[in-house]
Design an enzyme around this catalytic site. Structure first.
Site, short mmCIF file in Angstrom:
data_model
loop_
_atom_site.label_atom_id
_atom_site.label_comp_id
_atom_site.label_asym_id
_atom_site.label_seq_id
_atom_site.Cartn_x
_atom_site.Cartn_y
_atom_site.Cartn_z
N LYS A 139 1.03 -1.11 -0.14
CA LYS A 139 0.00 0.39 0.45
C LYS A 139 0.80 0.75 0.23
O LYS A 139 0.49 2.08 -0.87
CB LYS A 139 -0.88 -0.16 1.35
CG LYS A 139 -1.82 1.24 1.23
CD LYS A 139 -2.65 1.68 2.48
CE LYS A 139 -1.06 1.77 3.60
NZ LYS A 139 -2.09 2.04 4.82
N ASP A 157 -5.83 1.02 1.27
CA ASP A 157 -5.99 1.60 2.21
C ASP A 157 -7.36 1.04 2.95
O ASP A 157 -8.10 0.81 1.96
CB ASP A 157 -5.52 3.19 2.73
CG ASP A 157 -7.08 4.09 2.42
OD1 ASP A 157 -7.82 3.71 1.52
OD2 ASP A 157 -6.46 5.08 2.65
#
Length: 218
Positions: A139, A157
């Protein structure tokens, strides 16, 4: 029936995104131009500052990371020792000042190579960051690359994953321990939505983030 439910959910989500675009498209375009400018015209310290911002926002909040980035400055990320960084991060209330300061110092070896890294294939660049940079997972690597102007990359996220679950793009929100295979599989699911609204993944993230938080951060 399952396929029909997914299609209906996607249609609803597409309509919501199109409504949001009417309101904030110009702002999203301006923000993405800022990202492109960092990647194209920023120096190595600008890029390292953005990489450090992504280290700081992991398991924290974007607004806190922005505040820390302004306080520390790009020169500080490159030059402060651990103790100085810890004091700055405590000043902005970071959850993990000691660990993140250690990561930033240990990551300085990459300064001087970031421009070259951005010229590589995006998958190769992301994989390199995950495997070699402290505090950077799939991420965070995606976040960094998007924030320096790479469009075709998703930041998965908790806000984005929540939307994906709510609109049946995924069955459940996965645990945060990613593998490359799992991350790219979910990215592929989000790319379906990206094509439907005719926005690249990097910009789609800003629209979805706004839908969930009411803000356009980075």
């Amino acid at each position: 029936m399952i396929h029909s439910n997914i299609t209906n959910s996607l249609d609803i989500l597409v309509n919501k995104i199109e409504d949001v675009k009417l309101t904030i498209k110009d702002e999203v375009e301006r923000r993405f131009e800022e990202f492109r400018d960092i990647g194209k015209n920023g120096d190595e310290l600008d890029l390292f500052s953005e990489l450090s911002f992504c280290v700081l926002t992991a398991n924290w909040r974007a607004k806190g990371g922005i505040k820390a980035q302004k306080l520390i400055t790009k020169e500080g990320f490159a030059q402060y020792n651990e103790e100085q960084l810890i004091l700055k991060l405590r000043e902005v209330g970071h959850r993990f000042p000691n660990t993140r300061s250690k990561y930033i110092v240990e990551n300085r070896w990459i300064i001087g190579s970031l421009k070259n890294l951005l010229q590589k294939d995006i998958s190769q660049s992301r994989r390199f960051l995950v495997e070699n940079i402290k505090g950077i997972g799939w991420k965070e690597a995606s976040h960094f690359l998007r924030n320096v102007g790479k469009e075709d990359i998703a930041i998965l996220d908790k806000h984005i994953l929540k939307i994906m679950k709510n609109y049946n793009l995924v069955k459940e929100v996965p645990k945060p321990s990613w593998t490359e295979k799992k991350y790219t599989e979910l990215e592929k699911e989000l790319r379906v939505l990206s094509k439907m609204v005719e926005e690249p993944l990097g910009k789609l993230d800003l629209y979805l983030w706004y839908m969930e938080t009411g803000q356009i951060d980075k």
